[in-house]
Structures are given as C-alpha cells and as structure tokens.
Design a protein around this motif. Structure first.
Motif, PDB file in Angstrom:
ATOM      1  N   GLY A 193      79.102 100.061  35.738  1.00  0.00           N
ATOM      2  CA  GLY A 193      78.154 101.248  36.224  1.00  0.00           C
ATOM      3  C   GLY A 193      77.107 100.551  37.177  1.00  0.00           C
ATOM      4  O   GLY A 193      76.406 101.403  37.908  1.00  0.00           O
ATOM      5  N   MET A 194      76.904  99.257  37.177  1.00  0.00           N
ATOM      6  CA  MET A 194      75.885  98.876  38.182  1.00  0.00           C
ATOM      7  C   MET A 194      76.672  98.737  39.642  1.00  0.00           C
ATOM      8  O   MET A 194      77.957  98.921  39.697  1.00  0.00           O
ATOM      9  CB  MET A 194      75.805  97.202  37.998  1.00  0.00           C
ATOM     10  N   VAL A 195      75.971  98.647  40.928  1.00  0.00           N
ATOM     11  CA  VAL A 195      76.358  98.425  41.858  1.00  0.00           C
ATOM     12  C   VAL A 195      76.225  97.079  42.615  1.00  0.00           C
ATOM     13  O   VAL A 195      75.464  96.362  42.467  1.00  0.00           O
ATOM     14  CB  VAL A 195      75.647  99.435  42.996  1.00  0.00           C
ATOM     15  N   ILE A 196      77.479  96.476  43.059  1.00  0.00           N
ATOM     16  CA  ILE A 196      77.549  95.133  43.591  1.00  0.00           C
ATOM     17  C   ILE A 196      77.716  95.014  45.093  1.00  0.00           C
ATOM     18  O   ILE A 196      78.298  96.021  45.518  1.00  0.00           O
ATOM     19  CB  ILE A 196      79.012  94.494  43.128  1.00  0.00           C
ATOM     20  N   TYR A 197      76.977  94.143  45.731  1.00  0.00           N
ATOM     21  CA  TYR A 197      76.763  94.348  47.337  1.00  0.00           C
ATOM     22  C   TYR A 197      77.033  93.002  47.715  1.00  0.00           C
ATOM     23  O   TYR A 197      76.697  92.118  47.053  1.00  0.00           O
ATOM     24  CB  TYR A 197      75.465  94.470  47.722  1.00  0.00           C
ATOM     25  N   GLU A 198      78.137  92.958  48.870  1.00  0.00           N
ATOM     26  CA  GLU A 198      78.414  91.821  49.242  1.00  0.00           C
ATOM     27  C   GLU A 198      78.223  91.965  50.739  1.00  0.00           C
ATOM     28  O   GLU A 198      78.325  92.691  51.775  1.00  0.00           O
ATOM     29  CB  GLU A 198      80.169  91.760  49.436  1.00  0.00           C
ATOM     30  N   PRO A 199      77.090  90.995  51.160  1.00  0.00           N
ATOM     31  CA  PRO A 199      76.437  91.246  52.448  1.00  0.00           C
ATOM     32  C   PRO A 199      77.250  91.035  53.529  1.00  0.00           C
ATOM     33  O   PRO A 199      78.370  90.530  53.703  1.00  0.00           O
ATOM     34  CB  PRO A 199      75.533  89.890  52.315  1.00  0.00           C
ATOM     35  N   TYR A 200      77.011  91.737  54.669  1.00  0.00           N
ATOM     36  CA  TYR A 200      77.759  91.366  56.132  1.00  0.00           C
ATOM     37  C   TYR A 200      77.967  89.884  56.221  1.00  0.00           C
ATOM     38  O   TYR A 200      76.869  89.241  55.833  1.00  0.00           O
ATOM     39  CB  TYR A 200      77.190  92.100  57.097  1.00  0.00           C
TER      40      TYR A 200
ATOM     41  N   VAL B 286      91.546  91.551  46.036  1.00  0.00           N
ATOM     42  CA  VAL B 286      90.905  90.489  45.169  1.00  0.00           C
ATOM     43  C   VAL B 286      89.961  89.598  46.138  1.00  0.00           C
ATOM     44  O   VAL B 286      90.314  88.996  47.097  1.00  0.00           O
ATOM     45  CB  VAL B 286      91.955  89.754  44.488  1.00  0.00           C
ATOM     46  N   ALA B 287      89.079  89.276  45.480  1.00  0.00           N
ATOM     47  CA  ALA B 287      88.138  88.173  46.029  1.00  0.00           C
ATOM     48  C   ALA B 287      87.291  87.509  45.154  1.00  0.00           C
ATOM     49  O   ALA B 287      87.158  88.048  43.825  1.00  0.00           O
ATOM     50  CB  ALA B 287      86.851  88.934  47.090  1.00  0.00           C
ATOM     51  N   THR B 288      87.237  86.042  45.290  1.00  0.00           N
ATOM     52  CA  THR B 288      86.280  85.188  44.526  1.00  0.00           C
ATOM     53  C   THR B 288      85.452  84.918  44.963  1.00  0.00           C
ATOM     54  O   THR B 288      84.980  84.432  46.521  1.00  0.00           O
ATOM     55  CB  THR B 288      87.258  84.117  44.098  1.00  0.00           C
ATOM     56  N   ARG B 289      84.109  84.610  43.923  1.00  0.00           N
ATOM     57  CA  ARG B 289      82.733  83.900  44.547  1.00  0.00           C
ATOM     58  C   ARG B 289      82.509  82.904  43.513  1.00  0.00           C
ATOM     59  O   ARG B 289      82.250  83.455  42.462  1.00  0.00           O
ATOM     60  CB  ARG B 289      81.841  85.018  44.702  1.00  0.00           C
ATOM     61  N   ASN B 290      82.393  81.472  43.883  1.00  0.00           N
ATOM     62  CA  ASN B 290      81.801  80.632  42.859  1.00  0.00           C
ATOM     63  C   ASN B 290      82.742  80.752  41.660  1.00  0.00           C
ATOM     64  O   ASN B 290      82.248  80.629  40.548  1.00  0.00           O
ATOM     65  CB  ASN B 290      80.320  80.779  42.734  1.00  0.00           C
ATOM     66  N   PHE B 291      84.062  80.821  41.840  1.00  0.00           N
ATOM     67  CA  PHE B 291      85.064  80.699  41.131  1.00  0.00           C
ATOM     68  C   PHE B 291      86.113  79.812  41.096  1.00  0.00           C
ATOM     69  O   PHE B 291      86.343  79.227  42.152  1.00  0.00           O
ATOM     70  CB  PHE B 291      85.892  82.117  41.179  1.00  0.00           C
ATOM     71  N   PRO B 292      86.619  79.132  40.068  1.00  0.00           N
ATOM     72  CA  PRO B 292      87.328  78.112  39.942  1.00  0.00           C
ATOM     73  C   PRO B 292      89.034  78.408  40.715  1.00  0.00           C
ATOM     74  O   PRO B 292      89.529  77.593  41.174  1.00  0.00           O
ATOM     75  CB  PRO B 292      87.817  77.656  38.766  1.00  0.00           C
ATOM     76  N   LEU B 293      89.195  79.532  40.921  1.00  0.00           N
ATOM     77  CA  LEU B 293      90.543  80.172  41.792  1.00  0.00           C
ATOM     78  C   LEU B 293      90.226  80.813  42.816  1.00  0.00           C
ATOM     79  O   LEU B 293      89.044  81.428  43.013  1.00  0.00           O
ATOM     80  CB  LEU B 293      91.474  80.969  40.880  1.00  0.00           C
ATOM     81  N   ASP B 294      91.231  80.541  43.828  1.00  0.00           N
ATOM     82  CA  ASP B 294      91.079  81.354  44.994  1.00  0.00           C
ATOM     83  C   ASP B 294      91.628  82.785  44.919  1.00  0.00           C
ATOM     84  O   ASP B 294      92.309  82.853  43.690  1.00  0.00           O
ATOM     85  CB  ASP B 294      91.459  80.502  46.383  1.00  0.00           C
TER      86      ASP B 294
ATOM     87  N   HIS C  58      76.124  84.444  45.395  1.00  0.00           N
ATOM     88  CA  HIS C  58      76.118  85.026  46.643  1.00  0.00           C
ATOM     89  C   HIS C  58      76.221  86.521  46.783  1.00  0.00           C
ATOM     90  O   HIS C  58      76.900  86.886  47.864  1.00  0.00           O
ATOM     91  CB  HIS C  58      76.359  84.375  47.826  1.00  0.00           C
ATOM     92  N   LEU C  59      76.223  87.201  45.536  1.00  0.00           N
ATOM     93  CA  LEU C  59      76.757  88.621  45.610  1.00  0.00           C
ATOM     94  C   LEU C  59      75.189  89.188  45.160  1.00  0.00           C
ATOM     95  O   LEU C  59      74.638  88.303  44.214  1.00  0.00           O
ATOM     96  CB  LEU C  59      77.725  89.003  44.747  1.00  0.00           C
TER      97      LEU C  59
ATOM     98  N   HIS D 117      69.031  82.283  53.199  1.00  0.00           N
ATOM     99  CA  HIS D 117      67.941  83.088  52.665  1.00  0.00           C
ATOM    100  C   HIS D 117      68.393  84.233  51.620  1.00  0.00           C
ATOM    101  O   HIS D 117      67.629  85.288  51.688  1.00  0.00           O
ATOM    102  CB  HIS D 117      67.297  83.687  54.012  1.00  0.00           C
ATOM    103  N   TYR D 118      69.075  83.770  50.601  1.00  0.00           N
ATOM    104  CA  TYR D 118      69.441  84.835  49.575  1.00  0.00           C
ATOM    105  C   TYR D 118      68.213  85.285  48.898  1.00  0.00           C
ATOM    106  O   TYR D 118      68.114  86.386  48.517  1.00  0.00           O
ATOM    107  CB  TYR D 118      70.433  84.126  48.730  1.00  0.00           C
ATOM    108  N   ARG D 119      67.215  84.211  48.513  1.00  0.00           N
ATOM    109  CA  ARG D 119      65.898  84.428  47.878  1.00  0.00           C
ATOM    110  C   ARG D 119      65.320  85.650  48.548  1.00  0.00           C
ATOM    111  O   ARG D 119      64.620  86.442  48.006  1.00  0.00           O
ATOM    112  CB  ARG D 119      64.925  83.407  47.911  1.00  0.00           C
TER     113      ARG D 119
END
Length: 260
Positions: free
Chosen positions: A143-150, A216-224, A176-177, A158-160
């Motif tokens: 139900g949440m919305v996840i955002y992937e910056p341009y 499919v995409a991965t972020r900070n994940f052990p598999l590509d 970085h999501l 400057h993620y903070r």
C-alpha cells in the motif's frame, strides 16, 4: 555571426578579444578512442587552460562527462558558482560547471539537477543537508508508494536532504529509494507496492509459481536484476515492477509494484 574553424587554444593565444562567456566542451576520448574519466585527461585540459581563459572572459561554462564527481570538478576548477547535472527520466547525460572568475577561490557552489521528460522539465536546486533531520529507516509495506529518483537527482546524492525536503522515508541508508504512505509530487518514478515480502525460500517459490511478467530492479541487493529475474522465473516486460532491496528493519525484501 562569425564562425572560425581552428584550434581554439591557439586562436585565444593570438587574440585580444574578450567575451561575456566562453563555452567549452572538451573531448571525452583520447587519441585511441578510450573514455576519459577526469577533466585533466580530456582535451583540452580545462584546468590548465583557465589562466588563459581568464584573460578573455569573466565566465566559463564547462560541459563535461556525467561520470565526473561534482565536488572533484569544483575543487579542480575553483571559483565554480554552479554545477548542473542534466538528464532524462532514464539517464544522467551531462555535468555542466559554471566558472565565475569574480568569485573567491573555493566558494561553495550551488548544485542543480535538471531532468527533461516528455511533459515537463524538473529543475531542483539542492539545499544544504547539514541541518536536515535524520532519515528514518522504515520497512516497506503493501500500500505504500516507493520512489526512484531521476538519474540526475540520484547522481547528486544528498539523500538526507531529499528525504527531509520531500518528507519521505528510506528503507536503508544505502538502498537509495524513498517511501511515503500516499502519492506525492516527487522528481522520479513512483510505484505503489502491491505486495511486500521477505526474500526467503517461501517467497521465491510463491513468485516463481505465478510466472509473473515484470520489470526487475535491485538496490543494495546481493543479486543483480537479471540473476534475480532468473531465480524468480520472471519474464521481463509489462507494467509491473519488482524490486529486490535491502532494508534496515527486515533485511532483504521483494516488492511487487505497479505504476502510480
């Protein structure tokens, strides 16, 4: 308008002309066609050329590779007033630095991101994140919305500041999501989480049995991404999106999403 086809450095050495601004786009490949990853390796070397340029203008605009680091470029060129990271919804294409010779050396520069999409142009000036609040680490929920910056904004880092400015949370400091409970105006792609699950044998078996079609995409994940798609027996394509990510609260997770 006068067009002169010659070596610009030689021409500048022989002229007394002055200009409001000089634009320079140094070659990013050497004589063997290899890509250059430093301004000093490009031709001409803009840093070495600055004293000569100073005699002819008060401002220089340097178009450079998006692979370069903004802080490193500002340190090398000095007197940089602004740096622009320019791209599309899928790629950061250019780094453009504005050198202003009227500034004191090592003046803090303004960092901008410019993203050109089909319908609009997003121009963001990144603020100082020194006083930004700490980023809360939240496990993604259905139900949440996840955002992937341009890509240009992602390149800026400057993620903070991003989390503080847009009032969003993050699943992990290195993922970085960004997350929110509802759709917001955010400079990037947005997906609603249809299903969130821990990355374990049960989840792998369940998804594989459904023969899902998704990107499919991965972020900070052990598999590509290709490896995860094969593991889950997912066919690439369609409107659905599946993320494999690392979270601080629940470890590795899989998020099945649809565009907002």
């Amino acid at each position: 308008m006068e067009v002169i086809c010659t070596d610009s450095t030689e021409w500048l050495a022989d002229t007394a002309a002055t200009f409001d601004c000089i634009f320079i786009d140094p070659a990013r490949r050497d004589n063997l066609g290899r890509r250059c990853y430093s301004l000093a390796d490009c031709s001409p070397d803009v840093g070495a050329l600055l004293p000569q340029l100073r005699a002819h203008t008060g401002k220089v605009v340097v178009k450079a590779s998006p692979m370069l680091d903004a802080e490193a470029v500002a340190h090398q060129l000095q007197q940089v007033s602004d740096i622009y990271l320019i791209g599309t919804a899928t790629e950061c294409k250019e780094l453009v630095a504005v050198v202003n010779f009227s500034l004191p050396a090592s003046t803090p520069f303004r960092l901008h991101t410019v993203t050109v999409t089909r319908g609009a142009t997003s121009h963001i000036t990144i603020g100082d994140d020194t006083h930004a609040t700490a980023m809360p680490y939240v496990a993604p929920q259905t139900g949440m919305v996840i955002y992937e910056p341009y890509p240009a904004l992602m390149k800026a880092g400057h993620y903070r500041w991003i989390a503080d400015h847009y009032n969003v949370t993050v699943p992990d400091p290195n993922t970085h999501l960004f997350l929110s409970d509802r759709p917001i105006d955010f400079p990037g792609k947005a997906y609603k989480i249809v299903e969130s699950m821990d990355f374990d044998k049960r989840a792998v078996k369940e998804i594989a049995s459904q023969r899902i079609k998704a990107n499919v995409a991965t972020r900070n994940f052990p598999l590509d991404a290709p490896s995860l798609a094969r593991r889950l027996k997912i066919s690439e394509g369609g409107d659905m999106h599946l993320y494999g990510i690392r979270t601080s609260a629940r470890g590795l997770m899989l998020l099945l999403c649809k565009p907002v």
